[in-house]
Design a protein around this motif. Structure first.
Motif, mmCIF file in Angstrom:
data_model
loop_
_atom_site.group_PDB
_atom_site.id
_atom_site.type_symbol
_atom_site.label_atom_id
_atom_site.label_comp_id
_atom_site.label_asym_id
_atom_site.label_seq_id
_atom_site.Cartn_x
_atom_site.Cartn_y
_atom_site.Cartn_z
ATOM 1 N N VAL A 18 0.723 -1.153 -0.159
ATOM 2 C CA VAL A 18 0.015 -0.007 -0.072
ATOM 3 C C VAL A 18 1.062 1.126 0.128
ATOM 4 C CG1 VAL A 18 -1.622 1.305 1.445
ATOM 5 C CG2 VAL A 18 -2.136 -1.155 1.054
ATOM 6 N N LEU A 22 0.697 4.039 -2.751
ATOM 7 C CA LEU A 22 0.321 5.398 -2.643
ATOM 8 C C LEU A 22 1.718 6.476 -3.110
ATOM 9 C CD1 LEU A 22 -1.146 4.950 1.126
ATOM 10 C CD2 LEU A 22 -2.299 5.822 -0.928
ATOM 11 N N TYR A 109 -8.335 13.536 -7.271
ATOM 12 C CA TYR A 109 -7.618 11.948 -7.197
ATOM 13 C C TYR A 109 -6.716 12.181 -5.907
ATOM 14 C CZ TYR A 109 -9.218 10.585 -11.665
ATOM 15 O OH TYR A 109 -10.197 10.194 -12.739
ATOM 16 N N ILE A 112 -8.765 11.136 -3.306
ATOM 17 C CA ILE A 112 -9.031 9.421 -3.225
ATOM 18 C C ILE A 112 -7.884 8.835 -2.717
ATOM 19 C CG2 ILE A 112 -9.416 7.540 -4.723
ATOM 20 C CD1 ILE A 112 -10.800 9.521 -6.587
ATOM 21 N N ALA A 113 -6.602 9.302 -3.077
ATOM 22 C CA ALA A 113 -5.327 8.809 -2.553
ATOM 23 C C ALA A 113 -5.266 8.993 -1.063
ATOM 24 C CB ALA A 113 -3.995 9.218 -3.295
ATOM 25 N N CYS A 116 -7.626 6.506 0.588
ATOM 26 C CA CYS A 116 -7.148 5.077 0.540
ATOM 27 C C CYS A 116 -6.220 5.089 1.628
ATOM 28 C CB CYS A 116 -6.833 4.820 -0.768
ATOM 29 S SG CYS A 116 -8.039 4.482 -1.960
ATOM 30 N N LEU A 119 -7.523 5.229 5.252
ATOM 31 C CA LEU A 119 -8.210 4.063 5.627
ATOM 32 C C LEU A 119 -7.325 2.723 5.709
ATOM 33 C CD1 LEU A 119 -10.913 2.603 5.957
ATOM 34 C CD2 LEU A 119 -10.908 2.451 3.197
ATOM 35 N N SER A 120 -6.276 2.549 4.951
ATOM 36 C CA SER A 120 -5.420 1.536 4.912
ATOM 37 C C SER A 120 -4.681 1.485 6.549
ATOM 38 C CB SER A 120 -4.356 1.753 3.764
ATOM 39 O OG SER A 120 -3.424 0.867 3.990
ATOM 40 N N PRO A 135 -8.458 -1.040 0.594
ATOM 41 C CA PRO A 135 -8.133 0.168 -0.162
ATOM 42 C C PRO A 135 -7.384 0.133 -1.214
ATOM 43 C CG PRO A 135 -7.741 0.627 2.299
ATOM 44 C CD PRO A 135 -8.205 -1.068 2.020
ATOM 45 N N GLY A 136 -6.640 -0.933 -1.351
ATOM 46 C CA GLY A 136 -5.815 -1.303 -2.368
ATOM 47 C C GLY A 136 -6.536 -1.555 -3.659
ATOM 48 N N PRO A 138 -9.429 0.309 -5.024
ATOM 49 C CA PRO A 138 -9.379 1.726 -5.563
ATOM 50 C C PRO A 138 -8.391 2.169 -5.823
ATOM 51 C CG PRO A 138 -10.333 1.574 -3.096
ATOM 52 C CD PRO A 138 -9.938 0.167 -3.591
ATOM 53 N N LEU A 139 -7.213 1.862 -5.110
ATOM 54 C CA LEU A 139 -5.982 2.543 -5.469
ATOM 55 C C LEU A 139 -5.423 2.053 -6.675
ATOM 56 C CD1 LEU A 139 -4.318 4.893 -4.048
ATOM 57 C CD2 LEU A 139 -2.976 2.902 -3.056
#
Length: 148
Positions: A18, A22, A109, A112-113, A116, A119-120, A135-136, A138-139
């Motif tokens: 992750v 990211l 974006y 969104i990142a 993720c 959350l991760s 979350p991986g 959607p990433l």
């Protein structure tokens, strides 16, 4: 709590995976913004200033992530610090970039990142490492969309 991720090899792999995704996402977004034309913007001077600042914030965030991978005892604090540093760019991105520009989707974006990432890390560091896989997905979709 930090010992939970350090004792589970699967959790460490998820954390590393992750973190790398990211890092790639933020590098892609930074490059996309740097390659944009600030004259397309409603506020060209502010966007030009933002283009000069964003590499420092992205670089600091990536260095903090690298530190969290290197030093297991500081992993939780450094990962959170990396997310906070990258969150500091969000107000500037949202206020200076208009939607009609070629790089106008960067703030969306970026959010969104960040979502993720937060959350991760919450899932990983709370001991629920198997939820960190969520979350991986959607990433990965985000990286695919950002590169096309």
């Amino acid at each position: 709590m930090n010992h939970l991720i350090n004792r589970h090899p699967i959790a460490r792999r998820i954390f590393f995976g992750v973190s790398i995704l990211l890092a790639l996402a933020f590098v892609v977004l930074t490059i996309q913004l740097l390659l944009g034309n600030p004259r397309e913007s409603c506020n060209a001077e502010s966007v030009a200033g933002l283009m000069q600042e964003i590499p420092y914030f992205t670089g600091t965030g990536l260095l903090l992530w690298a530190g969290s991978l290197k030093w297991p005892r500081l992993r939780q604090g450094l990962a959170l610090a990396a997310m906070v540093v990258l969150t500091l760019m969000l107000p500037s991105l949202n206020s200076f970039i208009c939607c009609h520009e070629s790089y106008g989707e960067v703030p969306f974006y970026w959010c969104i990142a960040l979502l993720c990432g937060y959350l991760s890390y919450v899932c990983l560091f709370s001991g629920k490492w198997f939820y960190a896989v969520l979350p991986g997905a959607p990433l990965v979709v985000f990286l695919y969309l950002a590169t096309n």
